[in-house]
Design a protein around this motif. Structure first.
Motif, short mmCIF file in Angstrom:
data_model
loop_
_atom_site.label_atom_id
_atom_site.label_comp_id
_atom_site.label_asym_id
_atom_site.label_seq_id
_atom_site.Cartn_x
_atom_site.Cartn_y
_atom_site.Cartn_z
N HIS A 210 7.22 -2.25 5.69
CA HIS A 210 6.51 -3.25 4.86
C HIS A 210 5.03 -2.91 4.77
O HIS A 210 4.16 -3.70 5.19
CB HIS A 210 6.70 -4.65 5.47
N PRO A 211 4.69 -1.74 4.25
CA PRO A 211 3.28 -1.30 4.24
C PRO A 211 2.36 -2.19 3.43
O PRO A 211 1.14 -2.22 3.69
CB PRO A 211 3.37 0.11 3.65
N GLU A 212 2.90 -2.92 2.46
CA GLU A 212 2.05 -3.78 1.62
C GLU A 212 1.88 -5.18 2.20
O GLU A 212 1.10 -5.98 1.67
CB GLU A 212 2.66 -3.88 0.21
N HIS A 213 2.61 -5.48 3.27
CA HIS A 213 2.50 -6.81 3.86
C HIS A 213 1.13 -6.96 4.52
O HIS A 213 0.63 -6.04 5.17
CB HIS A 213 3.60 -7.01 4.92
N PRO A 214 0.48 -8.14 4.35
CA PRO A 214 -0.86 -8.31 4.93
C PRO A 214 -0.89 -8.20 6.45
O PRO A 214 -1.96 -7.96 7.03
CB PRO A 214 -1.25 -9.72 4.48
N ALA A 216 1.00 -5.95 8.17
CA ALA A 216 1.55 -4.66 8.58
C ALA A 216 0.64 -3.92 9.55
O ALA A 216 1.09 -3.39 10.57
CB ALA A 216 1.84 -3.80 7.35
#
Length: 248
Positions: A210-214, A216
Motif C-alpha cells: 500500500h505505497p500510496e497509503h498515508p 505506509a
C-alpha cells in the motif's frame, strides 16, 4: 500511526498476539477446557479473538465472552466467528477490561500477553479472581527475563529491570498469591523468532503493498524499528511463559 492499527496489521498472520505456536495453543486449550463438556470462557484482552475462536471450535457446548478496547479487532473477531460458524456462542464487548462486569462466573479466564491492561501479572490475577467460578481455571501469559537484561535490551523494550522477574521468581510470586500451576508452557526460541518475524514482516509487507497509503511510511518505520530492537536488543533475553492456574 495508531498503535492499535499497527498491532492489527502486525498480527495479520499470527492472530495469537504472543510468541506461542499453534500447536502449543492447542495443547494449552485442551488442558484448560478438558474438565467440563460445557462452560463459559472469558478473555480479558481478546484482540481478534484468536484464543476464543479456537476454544469454541474445539468445544461445541462452550460459550465465550471477549473484552477489548480495539473496536476494529473486535470486528475482525466477529467476522472470523461467523466464518467458523460459532458467532452465536460468542459475545464481544468494546470496553476497558478493568470495567467489565458479568452476572455469572466463568469456568476459564484468559489473559495471554495483555497483563499490562491491569498493571501487571498479580493485578491481572486479582481481576480474574473476581470473575472465576469455583474450581475454575485461569490461563495467563506473561514475560520474564531469560537472563539478566542488558541496558540495550531494557532500552529496546522501554522497560525497567523491575518490570519482570526470572521464571522461578515469576512462578513463586504466583504461588505465593494463592494459585497453583497445573500446567504451563515456556515459549521456545523458534516460537519467539517466528512470532517476531511474522510481526515485523506482516507490517512491512502491508507498507509495501500500500505505497500510496498515508500510513505506509510510518508502518514501514515501525516494522524496521521493532526488528532492530528485537535482533539487537532483547532477543534471547525476554522470555514468555503461559501458565494454567487454579486457586488453592
Amino acid at each position: 500511526m495508531d498503535r492499535q492499527m499497527i498491532s492489527r496489521l502486525a498480527h495479520a498472520h499470527h492472530p495469537i498476539a504472543a510468541p506461542v505456536s499453534d500447536g502449543a495453543v492447542a495443547t494449552l486449550l485442551e488442558r484448560a477446557l478438558a474438565p467440563e463438556d460445557e462452560g463459559r470462557v472469558l478473555d480479558l484482552g481478546c484482540g481478534q479473538g484468536g484464543w476464543l475462536l479456537r476454544a469454541l471450535v474445539a468445544r461445541p457446548r462452550w460459550r465465550a465472552v471477549g473484552v477489548d478496547l480495539d473496536a476494529a479487532a473486535l470486528t475482525r473477531a466477529r467476522e472470523s466467528a461467523e466464518a467458523a460458524g460459532v458467532q452465536r456462542r460468542l459475545g464481544l464487548h468494546h470496553l476497558d477490561a478493568r470495567e467489565f462486569t458479568a452476572r455469572e462466573p466463568f469456568e476459564l479466564i484468559l489473559n495471554v500477553g495483555a497483563t499490562h491492561s491491569f498493571g501487571g501479572l498479580l493485578p491481572t490475577l486479582a481481576a480474574a479472581r473476581e470473575h472465576l467460578a469455583p474450581g475454575g481455571r485461569v490461563l495467563v501469559g506473561e514475560c520474564f527475563w531469560e537472563c539478566e537484561p542488558s541496558s540495550a535490551a531494557l532500552g529496546s523494550l522501554g522497560s525497567a529491570r523491575e518490570e519482570y522477574a526470572d521464571l522461578a521468581t515469576t512462578v513463586d510470586r504466583v504461588v505465593a498469591d494463592g494459585w497453583t500451576p497445573v500446567f504451563g508452557h515456556v515459549s521456545s526460541r523458534p516460537e519467539w523468532d517466528a512470532y517476531e518475524f511474522s510481526w515485523t514482516g506482516s507490517l512491512a509487507a502491508w507498507a509495501l503493498d500500500h505505497p500510496e497509503h498515508p500510513d505506509a511510511a510510518d508502518a514501514r518505520a515501525a516494522a524496521d524499528l521493532h526488528r532492530a530492537e528485537w535482533l539487537h536488543g532483547y532477543r534471547g533475553t525476554l522470555g514468555f511463559v503461559t501458565l494454567l492456574l487454579r486457586r488453592d
